[in-house]
Structure formats: C-alpha cells, structure tokens
Enzyme design. Structure first.
Site, PDB file in Angstrom:
ATOM      1  N   ASP A 269       8.685 -12.825  -6.179  1.00 21.08           N
ATOM      2  CA  ASP A 269       7.314 -12.378  -5.974  1.00 21.08           C
ATOM      3  C   ASP A 269       7.100 -11.969  -4.519  1.00 21.08           C
ATOM      4  O   ASP A 269       7.716 -12.534  -3.613  1.00 21.08           O
ATOM      5  CB  ASP A 269       6.352 -13.516  -6.343  1.00 21.08           C
ATOM      6  CG  ASP A 269       4.932 -13.034  -6.551  1.00 21.08           C
ATOM      7  OD1 ASP A 269       4.724 -11.812  -6.699  1.00 21.08           O
ATOM      8  OD2 ASP A 269       4.020 -13.879  -6.554  1.00 21.08           O
TER       9      ASP A 269
ATOM     10  N   ARG B  67       3.093  -7.136  -1.544  1.00 23.02           N
ATOM     11  CA  ARG B  67       2.446  -7.595  -0.313  1.00 23.02           C
ATOM     12  C   ARG B  67       3.315  -7.274   0.906  1.00 23.02           C
ATOM     13  O   ARG B  67       2.805  -6.932   1.974  1.00 23.02           O
ATOM     14  CB  ARG B  67       2.175  -9.099  -0.383  1.00 23.02           C
ATOM     15  CG  ARG B  67       0.839  -9.442  -1.010  1.00 23.02           C
ATOM     16  CD  ARG B  67       0.741 -10.903  -1.338  1.00 23.02           C
ATOM     17  NE  ARG B  67       1.489 -11.235  -2.547  1.00 23.02           N
ATOM     18  CZ  ARG B  67       1.686 -12.466  -2.977  1.00 23.02           C
ATOM     19  NH1 ARG B  67       1.209 -13.489  -2.298  1.00 23.02           N
ATOM     20  NH2 ARG B  67       2.351 -12.685  -4.091  1.00 23.02           N
ATOM     21  N   TRP B  68       4.614  -7.401   0.750  1.00 23.72           N
ATOM     22  CA  TRP B  68       5.534  -7.081   1.835  1.00 23.72           C
ATOM     23  C   TRP B  68       5.376  -5.610   2.245  1.00 23.72           C
ATOM     24  O   TRP B  68       5.349  -5.293   3.440  1.00 23.72           O
ATOM     25  CB  TRP B  68       6.958  -7.356   1.368  1.00 23.72           C
ATOM     26  CG  TRP B  68       8.027  -7.206   2.404  1.00 23.72           C
ATOM     27  CD1 TRP B  68       8.473  -8.156   3.273  1.00 23.72           C
ATOM     28  CD2 TRP B  68       8.809  -6.026   2.652  1.00 23.72           C
ATOM     29  NE1 TRP B  68       9.484  -7.658   4.051  1.00 23.72           N
ATOM     30  CE2 TRP B  68       9.712  -6.350   3.694  1.00 23.72           C
ATOM     31  CE3 TRP B  68       8.845  -4.753   2.111  1.00 23.72           C
ATOM     32  CZ2 TRP B  68      10.636  -5.444   4.195  1.00 23.72           C
ATOM     33  CZ3 TRP B  68       9.744  -3.834   2.607  1.00 23.72           C
ATOM     34  CH2 TRP B  68      10.639  -4.172   3.637  1.00 23.72           C
TER      35      TRP B  68
ATOM     36  N   HIS C 155       9.377  -2.892  -3.705  1.00 26.47           N
ATOM     37  CA  HIS C 155      10.275  -3.142  -4.837  1.00 26.47           C
ATOM     38  C   HIS C 155      11.697  -2.675  -4.517  1.00 26.47           C
ATOM     39  O   HIS C 155      12.672  -3.324  -4.914  1.00 26.47           O
ATOM     40  CB  HIS C 155       9.759  -2.430  -6.086  1.00 26.47           C
ATOM     41  CG  HIS C 155       8.451  -2.977  -6.596  1.00 26.47           C
ATOM     42  ND1 HIS C 155       8.246  -4.317  -6.810  1.00 26.47           N
ATOM     43  CD2 HIS C 155       7.285  -2.348  -6.926  1.00 26.47           C
ATOM     44  CE1 HIS C 155       7.012  -4.509  -7.258  1.00 26.47           C
ATOM     45  NE2 HIS C 155       6.408  -3.333  -7.327  1.00 26.47           N
TER      46      HIS C 155
ATOM     47  N   GLU D 109       3.679  -9.075 -18.999  1.00 23.60           N
ATOM     48  CA  GLU D 109       2.341  -8.820 -18.470  1.00 23.60           C
ATOM     49  C   GLU D 109       2.322  -7.695 -17.431  1.00 23.60           C
ATOM     50  O   GLU D 109       1.262  -7.163 -17.105  1.00 23.60           O
ATOM     51  CB  GLU D 109       1.766 -10.097 -17.841  1.00 23.60           C
ATOM     52  CG  GLU D 109       1.355 -11.167 -18.840  1.00 23.60           C
ATOM     53  CD  GLU D 109       2.556 -11.908 -19.421  1.00 23.60           C
ATOM     54  OE1 GLU D 109       3.558 -12.095 -18.704  1.00 23.60           O
ATOM     55  OE2 GLU D 109       2.494 -12.282 -20.609  1.00 23.60           O
ATOM     56  N   ASN D 110       3.503  -7.337 -16.903  1.00 26.99           N
ATOM     57  CA  ASN D 110       3.545  -6.329 -15.845  1.00 26.99           C
ATOM     58  C   ASN D 110       3.193  -4.922 -16.328  1.00 26.99           C
ATOM     59  O   ASN D 110       2.953  -4.020 -15.509  1.00 26.99           O
ATOM     60  CB  ASN D 110       4.918  -6.300 -15.170  1.00 26.99           C
ATOM     61  CG  ASN D 110       5.153  -7.484 -14.254  1.00 26.99           C
ATOM     62  OD1 ASN D 110       6.303  -7.858 -13.993  1.00 26.99           O
ATOM     63  ND2 ASN D 110       4.086  -8.104 -13.758  1.00 26.99           N
TER      64      ASN D 110
ATOM     65  N   ARG E 299       0.041  -3.166 -14.907  1.00 25.75           N
ATOM     66  CA  ARG E 299      -0.013  -2.511 -13.604  1.00 25.75           C
ATOM     67  C   ARG E 299      -0.250  -1.008 -13.781  1.00 25.75           C
ATOM     68  O   ARG E 299      -0.197  -0.489 -14.896  1.00 25.75           O
ATOM     69  CB  ARG E 299       1.277  -2.773 -12.824  1.00 25.75           C
ATOM     70  CG  ARG E 299       1.487  -4.240 -12.511  1.00 25.75           C
ATOM     71  CD  ARG E 299       2.691  -4.478 -11.642  1.00 25.75           C
ATOM     72  NE  ARG E 299       2.847  -5.903 -11.330  1.00 25.75           N
ATOM     73  CZ  ARG E 299       3.768  -6.389 -10.503  1.00 25.75           C
ATOM     74  NH1 ARG E 299       4.631  -5.567  -9.914  1.00 25.75           N
ATOM     75  NH2 ARG E 299       3.834  -7.694 -10.270  1.00 25.75           N
TER      76      ARG E 299
ATOM     77  N   ARG F 218      10.011 -19.980  -6.704  1.00 30.61           N
ATOM     78  CA  ARG F 218       9.057 -18.865  -6.666  1.00 30.61           C
ATOM     79  C   ARG F 218       8.750 -18.544  -5.213  1.00 30.61           C
ATOM     80  O   ARG F 218       8.372 -19.418  -4.432  1.00 30.61           O
ATOM     81  CB  ARG F 218       7.760 -19.190  -7.399  1.00 30.61           C
ATOM     82  CG  ARG F 218       6.807 -17.978  -7.340  1.00 30.61           C
ATOM     83  CD  ARG F 218       5.621 -18.082  -8.233  1.00 30.61           C
ATOM     84  NE  ARG F 218       4.892 -16.809  -8.206  1.00 30.61           N
ATOM     85  CZ  ARG F 218       4.225 -16.293  -9.217  1.00 30.61           C
ATOM     86  NH1 ARG F 218       4.192 -16.924 -10.362  1.00 30.61           N
ATOM     87  NH2 ARG F 218       3.598 -15.146  -9.089  1.00 30.61           N
TER      88      ARG F 218
END
Length: 243
Positions: free
Chosen positions: A21, A25-26, A38, A68-69, A72, A189
């Site tokens: 994860d 944000r990175w 990514h 769930e992705n 996006r 995580r």
C-alpha cells in the site's frame, strides 16, 4: 551462509504476505500521477523477491489488485492492467534466472485475455523452480475466494463425490486458491493503514501482523529485514499457553 546468519534465519518466517500500500500517496508527495507510484512499486517488487532467499523467506505472497480496486478511476485501472502485462512479460526470464516459481491467485474471469495468457505462460515456464515461491494476488478478495471455494465444494457434494460429513476445515482448504501453499507466518501492510483489506482471511488466522508507516515504493530490503527481525522476537502460541 555463515553460522550466525543461519541461526538468525531459524526465527524468520517461511511465508510472508504483503499488502503493498502507498504507491498513490508516494506519487502524490512527488506531485506525479498515481501510475508513477505504481511503476515505482513494481520495481520494488523485484528487489524484495531478490532479497527473499538471503532473508530466509521461501514463500512470498503480494497483494497486487483486489476485487475492490475496480472502483478506482477507469484510467487508473487501465494503467494498472497495462503495467501488469508489461511487468510479467519483462520479468519472465528474470524469474527463471533467479529460480522463482510464480503463481497467481484470484478470479481471472474479469481480466483481459492477453493478461490471462501471460499469467498462464509464466506459471508454466517457472513450474519447476523452487528457490522462491512468488504468489501474486490479482483480482483477489478473501471473501470472494472463500465463496468460490465453497461453490466448488458444494458442486462436489451435489455430484456425490464428497459426503457432507466429510466437510471440515481441511476439506475446505483444498478448494482455496492457495491449496498448495503453506499459510503465511507474517502479514505486512505498508503505508500506515491498520486493516487487512480482505486479504487471505482464511489463511492468516494465526499469522503475525506488522503495520508499518513506510510507503511501498520506499520498502527496501533493509526495511524488510528489520520487520523480519521483529517477527523473530515474537512468541507464537497458536492458542496454547506459554511453555
């Protein structure tokens, strides 16, 4: 390997699962698009896989894309699928060179045909490798996995190939995507989030968890080793009292 290093590895987890994860944000911190993060995360995967043998990790399972992705944005999902195709094609020979066996878990039905073909190809190509077992969870969800396993089990019962009285934890586990893998000893995580996000719900019943603040693209082999050392200091009792 030295005697000291060999002793240190005795307390290392054999199977580590990672919820990777923090890529988005990175990238945002660097004022770049999420896909840039990514891509950096994909490069980090190679380094962590390479580090596994020296660190005593024989099985590595990574959470690449969840059921769930799909929520996006369409552009991010399309970019991720393209990245997965490029990654598998590019790394295929490297997996062979390093003795990595690759498996995929998850529901492949929704994935595009080219990606599924690459997945089949790399699994077949690396089937005899045994130095490191890399499992990639792609379109994977723990609840979805258990539901699919239960459906297959029910079909066996309906076809009179399995009696209801024979159904127990061991029987159900045979129908899971991970049926040939040992359960994870440690689940990590990254990025500071403290939830398991529907990852390996059945398999991680007795796993140790580490939630760390490091964003995945910054998760170096050195950070990995420090987390493994923390694991070595834990006492795993599996419901029993201390010796």
């Amino acid at each position: 390997m030295s005697r000291v290093a060999d002793e240190a590895q005795k307390n290392r987890p054999r199977h580590v699962a990672i919820i990777m994860d923090g890529n988005g944000r990175w990238a945002t911190q660097r004022k770049r698009p999420r896909l840039f993060g990514h891509q950096a995360g994909a490069r980090r995967v190679r380094e962590i896989v390479e580090a596994c043998p020296e660190l005593g990790v024989h099985y590595l399972t990574i959470f690449a894309f969840s059921t769930e992705n799909w929520k996006r944005t369409q552009s991010e999902v399309a970019g991720l699928m393209s990245l997965f195709r490029r990654y598998i094609a590019k790394e295929m020979q490297e997996f062979m060179r390093q003795g990595v066996r690759v498996r995929f878990i998850g529901d492949r039905v929704r994935l595009d045909a080219k990606l599924r073909a690459l997945m089949d190809e790399v699994e077949a190509l690396t089937i005899a490798n045994d130095r490191t077992h890399l499992t990639i969870a792609l379109n994977y969800g723990g609840r979805d996995e258990v539901a699919r396993a239960t459906r297959r089990l029910a079909q066996e019962v309906a076809a009179d190939r399995l009696h209801p009285d024979e159904v127990d934890e061991t029987t159900l586990a045979r129908f899971l995507d991970t049926c040939v893998l040992p359960d994870p000893d440690l689940v990590i995580r990254t990025s500071g989030e403290a939830r398991i996000s529907n990852f390996l719900l059945w398999q991680s019943a007795y796993a140790e968890y580490e939630f760390i603040d490091t964003l995945w693209p910054d998760f170096t082999p050195e950070v990995f080793e420090s987390v493994l050392e923390n694991f070595g200091n834990r006492e795993r009792r599996f419901g029993a009292v201390p010796a």
